[in-house]
Structure formats: structure tokens, C-alpha cells
Design a protein around this motif. Structure first.
Motif, PDB file in Angstrom:
ATOM      1  N   LYS A  44       0.837  -1.187   0.000  1.00  0.00           N
ATOM      2  CA  LYS A  44       0.000   0.000   0.000  1.00  0.00           C
ATOM      3  C   LYS A  44       0.880   1.247   0.000  1.00  0.00           C
ATOM      4  O   LYS A  44       2.095   1.172   0.149  1.00  0.00           O
ATOM      5  CB  LYS A  44      -0.910   0.002   1.233  1.00  0.00           C
ATOM      6  CG  LYS A  44      -1.846  -1.190   1.315  1.00  0.00           C
ATOM      7  CD  LYS A  44      -2.846  -1.206   0.183  1.00  0.00           C
ATOM      8  CE  LYS A  44      -3.764  -2.399   0.256  1.00  0.00           C
ATOM      9  NZ  LYS A  44      -4.703  -2.472  -0.868  1.00  0.00           N
ATOM     10  N   GLY A  45       0.249   2.409  -0.175  1.00  0.00           N
ATOM     11  CA  GLY A  45       0.972   3.660  -0.118  1.00  0.00           C
ATOM     12  C   GLY A  45       1.309   4.015   1.324  1.00  0.00           C
ATOM     13  O   GLY A  45       1.179   3.197   2.239  1.00  0.00           O
ATOM     14  N   SER A  46       1.709   5.234   1.529  1.00  0.00           N
ATOM     15  CA  SER A  46       2.112   5.662   2.872  1.00  0.00           C
ATOM     16  C   SER A  46       0.932   6.027   3.759  1.00  0.00           C
ATOM     17  O   SER A  46       1.040   5.984   4.987  1.00  0.00           O
ATOM     18  CB  SER A  46       3.064   6.854   2.766  1.00  0.00           C
ATOM     19  OG  SER A  46       2.436   7.912   2.038  1.00  0.00           O
TER      20      SER A  46
ATOM     21  N   GLU B  56       4.081  12.470  -0.521  1.00  0.00           N
ATOM     22  CA  GLU B  56       2.907  11.746  -1.005  1.00  0.00           C
ATOM     23  C   GLU B  56       2.907  11.476  -2.500  1.00  0.00           C
ATOM     24  O   GLU B  56       2.398  10.454  -2.950  1.00  0.00           O
ATOM     25  CB  GLU B  56       1.636  12.517  -0.645  1.00  0.00           C
ATOM     26  CG  GLU B  56       1.402  12.626   0.848  1.00  0.00           C
ATOM     27  CD  GLU B  56       0.136  13.379   1.194  1.00  0.00           C
ATOM     28  OE1 GLU B  56      -0.452  13.090   2.240  1.00  0.00           O
ATOM     29  OE2 GLU B  56      -0.264  14.267   0.404  1.00  0.00           O
ATOM     30  N   CYS B  57       3.439  12.399  -3.302  1.00  0.00           N
ATOM     31  CA  CYS B  57       3.345  12.218  -4.755  1.00  0.00           C
ATOM     32  C   CYS B  57       4.329  13.135  -5.471  1.00  0.00           C
ATOM     33  O   CYS B  57       4.925  14.035  -4.860  1.00  0.00           O
ATOM     34  CB  CYS B  57       1.923  12.496  -5.245  1.00  0.00           C
ATOM     35  SG  CYS B  57       1.364  14.192  -4.935  1.00  0.00           S
TER      36      CYS B  57
ATOM     37  N   LEU C  23       9.339   8.976  -1.890  1.00  0.00           N
ATOM     38  CA  LEU C  23       7.901   8.732  -1.731  1.00  0.00           C
ATOM     39  C   LEU C  23       7.635   7.850  -0.510  1.00  0.00           C
ATOM     40  O   LEU C  23       8.278   6.823  -0.303  1.00  0.00           O
ATOM     41  CB  LEU C  23       7.338   8.044  -2.974  1.00  0.00           C
ATOM     42  CG  LEU C  23       6.880   8.949  -4.130  1.00  0.00           C
ATOM     43  CD1 LEU C  23       6.545   8.122  -5.346  1.00  0.00           C
ATOM     44  CD2 LEU C  23       5.681   9.795  -3.702  1.00  0.00           C
ATOM     45  N   GLY C  24       6.676   8.289   0.312  1.00  0.00           N
ATOM     46  CA  GLY C  24       6.306   7.508   1.474  1.00  0.00           C
ATOM     47  C   GLY C  24       7.174   7.729   2.685  1.00  0.00           C
ATOM     48  O   GLY C  24       6.937   7.116   3.737  1.00  0.00           O
TER      49      GLY C  24
END
Length: 430
Positions: free
Chosen positions: A133-135, A377-378, A405-406
């Protein structure tokens, strides 16, 4: 919460049929609209979008179109009467049944509607967290609303307040943390109304916050949306006690007038709200506050509106959402004469938004020269930029490599824009 629901719909369809996201609607086998009916404008957008999607369906007759969420719950069969090419209508509590609904449409070539409100049944049927998953991630801990504010459709589209068990919430949080998430936002229509019985002992929202904060791997914890009625001292003190709980809070007030608060059935006074803000700032002096405002509620006088403006000047909000009142079908306020002229509503909204924007600009400028920890985040829009959020939820743009990222990085703020900040990464000499 709609983002959370949409992500779960995607996971359900992936698990059931192996479907995957496509970039263009004309390439889709199934198109699902997850909808909101809090504002009339959002509801009208649904039917505008459906008209565009119908053109794609004419070219691909096998395409299945579904309308879910609060408009689906509120309108039910009326959606298919107005847009007969819609195959499935479902509510926010029945999206876990999507695979069966799609199967029925394909097999029997019929249109289906499922707007039941089973008690939180859907959480027992959602796919388990899997894969990287993302952060950041959302976790819904309760649904519905028992407050019945006169202007609000939510109690009728989401149902009564129902809380998940602490074990279920913690299990989902642990799975997300194991999948790489470091920031969790707990969700509910009135998230701080969360309560569960554990061994005949009441387990409330503050206790849940403490339990989630103890989970290994969690760096940041947030929650939204809160109601002033349940903003008790224990919860406010959590901002001072829990280092994982980020210093930002969305606490809707709607109006600064006691007369209008009473007419709206908000259950609190202007002074109650101001006292809570003072207590919050005692516990967490740097907390960033946001709120919701409605202008032009039936019966709102110039004096009522000035009371709202004076509350805004006194509190000084960091972010806010504001709207002109519009009657929602099925709410108690629908039967009240909407006696504030549209031109007056528009003028008041502009005056209020001008003040709020001025406060946002001032609070943003106050960040210049400070160093903030930012969760990346991006990728940003400007070449070489990354974008992230500070602990108090402000957007920051800065030059950095995508490999960050993250991660949490220190950024010194050097410039303030209208709604975001620009910074420079702080490089620590080894």
C-alpha cells in the motif's frame, strides 16, 4: 469516507472478477459512480455524468453502469426512471454485494436496486488488506449519524450511528501498517461518536485512539469528521498525550449564531464551541483548525450572519469549507420556507469566503522560516518537485527525488501560496 468506499469497491471487483482499472470510461466493462448528496450541486453532477456515460454505453451495449453511495440510497429506483440505461443502483451500506448484483445483471439482463441498510454487514464481507500500500490509508470505524441536524441528509442515506468493534478496526490497521502504511486516518460521519461494548465496558473513541497509536509502525494518526457534542476533555487531551496524533482537527460549526444553531438542531451553543477551541489550544497550541459553514439558512438575519463572521475572526481558522444553504429532499428543513434571497446568500458567502481566505493567507505566511516534517505523497507538477503534507495537514512543494515517496523528511518553508507552501529539504551533514 467516499474515497475509502471507492477503494473497497475496486478491491471487491478485483477479487470477484479480476477486473482492473482502465484509463478511459469508453474502455470499461463496468462503470461505478460513487456519489454524494450532501449538496444539491453534487447530486446534479451525477446525472450530468450519467448522460456522458450513456454515449459510451450506446457504443458498448454490454457495459454495466452502476450508481452507488448516498444519491443511490436517496433516489433508488428514481435514478433508473430518469436514466433508464443505469443497470445497478446501490447504497453506501450494500456495496459489498456488488459481485452478486453484477452477476444478476449479466445473467438475467435485468436492472437491480439494493438500498437496504443492514447493520454494518458490509465490513464482514470486505476483502482483507493485501499487497503493498501507499504511505497513507483511511479506515472507517463507524458509520451513520444520530444528530439529525435539520439541513442534513446523512442520517437518511447512511443510517444510524453504528460502530465497528475495536478488534476489527485494529486488525485492519495492523494489516495496513504491515503493507507499508505509516499514516492512518480514522473515518466516520461523526467519528468521535464511536463507542463499542467490550466485556460490558464502554470502549469509546479516545480509548480507540490510544489503542491505534500503540500499533507498531504507525507514525501519524488523524481522524475526521468530528461533532462538537462529542468533543470531550479526554479526546482534546489526546492531542497533548499522543505524539502520533497529528495537530489538525476538522470541527464543523456551521454558524456562529445561537438562534440559527438552535434552529439547525446542532445541540451546542456558540460559547460551547469557543470553549472547546480554547481547551484544544491549551492542550495543543499549534493545532490547525478547519470547519464547515452554511450561509443563508432559513431565518438567518444580518445579525445572525455577523455572529458567524465574528466567530471566524475570533477563532482564526487554518482551512474551511463554506456553502450557500440549499434544501435537501427528505430533511426537516425542506419544509421550512427558504426565505433568504439568493442574492443575499451569494453576497454573504463571498464576504465570508473573503475573510476565510484572508485568514488562510495569514496562517500560511506564518509558516515561512519554520521547519516542518513532511510526509512525501506524490510527484509534484513542477519538474523535479515532490509534494507532501506537514503534520498540520498543509500541502508543501519542494525539490526532491521520487525515491523519497512515502518517507518523512524535514523541509524548511520558504514561500507561501494561497493554499499551499514551498520549501527546501533540510539536508543533515553526516
Amino acid at each position: 469516507m467516499n474515497e475509502y468506499d471507492s477503494s473497497k469497491m475496486l478491491e471487491i471487483m478485483q477479487e470477484a472478477y479480476g477486473l482492473k482499472l482502465v484509463a478511459l470510461p469508453q474502455d470499461a466493462d463496468v462503470i461505478l459512480l460513487n456519489t454524494c448528496s450532501v449538496r444539491e450541486k453534487a447530486e446534479e453532477k451525477v446525472f450530468s455524468e450519467l448522460g456522458r456515460l450513456n454515449k459510451h454505453k450506446q457504443n458498448r451495449p454490454g457495459m454495466i453502469i452502476g450508481v452507488g453511495g448516498c444519491v443511490g440510497q436517496q433516489e433508488g429506483k428514481r435514478i433508473q426512471q430518469r436514466a433508464p440505461y443505469v443497470d445497478i443502483v446501490f447504497g453506501p451500506q450494500t456495496y459489498h454485494r456488488l459481485p452478486e448484483l453484477v452477476k444478476t445483471v449479466r445473467r438475467d439482463r435485468v436492472k437491480v436496486v439494493d438500498t437496504e441498510m443492514p447493520e454494518i454487514e458490509k465490513f464482514d464481507h470486505l476483502p482483507a488488506v493485501s499487497g503493498k500500500k501507499g504511505s497513507s490509508a483511511f479506515v472507517t470505524i463507524m458509520e451513520g449519524c444520530d444528530k439529525f441536524c435539520t439541513f442534513c441528509i446523512v442520517p437518511y442515506t447512511r443510517g444510524p450511528e453504528i460502530s465497528r468493534s475495536p478488534e476489527a478496526v485494529l486488525e485492519e490497521c495492523r494489516a495496513l501498517l504491515a503493507a507499508g502504511v505509516i499514516e492512518i486516518t480514522l473515518l466516520g460521519q461523526n467519528v468521535n461518536a464511536y463507542v463499542s461494548e467490550q466485556d460490558n465496558v464502554e470502549f469509546d473513541f479516545t480509548m480507540l485512539l490510544h489503542a491505534v497509536a500503540e500499533l507498531e509502525g504507525l507514525k501519524r494518526l488523524r481522524f475526521t469528521t468530528s461533532h462538537p457534542i462529542e468533543m470531550n476533555d479526554d479526546l482534546m487531551e489526546a492531542f497533548a498525550i499522543l505524539p502520533q496524533l497529528m495537530p489538525s482537527l476538522h470541527l464543523p460549526v456551521q454558524t456562529g449564531s445561537d438562534a440559527i444553531l438552535k434552529a439547525m438542531h446542532r445541540g451546542h451553543t456558540r460559547q460551547d464551541y469557543l470553549d472547546q477551541i480554547a481547551t484544544l489550544r491549551d492542550f495543543c497550541p499549534d493545532i490547525a483548525l478547519s470547519s464547515d459553514f452554511i450561509v443563508g439558512y432559513p431565518g438567518e438575519t444580518d445579525e445572525d450572519f455577523e455572529q458567524t463572521m465574528s466567530l471566524i475572526r475570533e477563532v482564526r481558522f487554518d482551512f474551511s469549507f463554506s456553502f450557500k444553504y440549499s434544501p435537501r429532499p427528505g430533511t426537516p428543513a425542506q419544509d421550512i420556507v427558504d426565505d433568504v434571497p439568493e442574492l443575499v446568500k451569494s453576497a454573504r458567502l463571498k464576504e465570508l469566503q473573503d475573510l476565510l481566505q484572508e485568514q488562510v493567507r495569514e496562517t500560511m505566511k506564518e509558516q515561512i522560516g519554520t521547519t516542518k516534517q513532511v510526509l512525501v505523497e506524490c510527484v509534484g507538477r513542477r519538474e523535479g518537485d515532490m509534494q507532501g503534507r506537514t503534520d498540520d495537514f498543509r500541502i508543501v512543494h519542494f525539490q526532491a527525488k521520487p525515491r523519497l515517496l512515502g518517507q518523512l523528511v524535514d523541509v524548511r518553508i520558504i514561500e507561501a501560496y494561497g493554499q499551499s507552501l514551498r520549501g527546501e529539504m533540510v539536508v543533515v551533514d553526516s
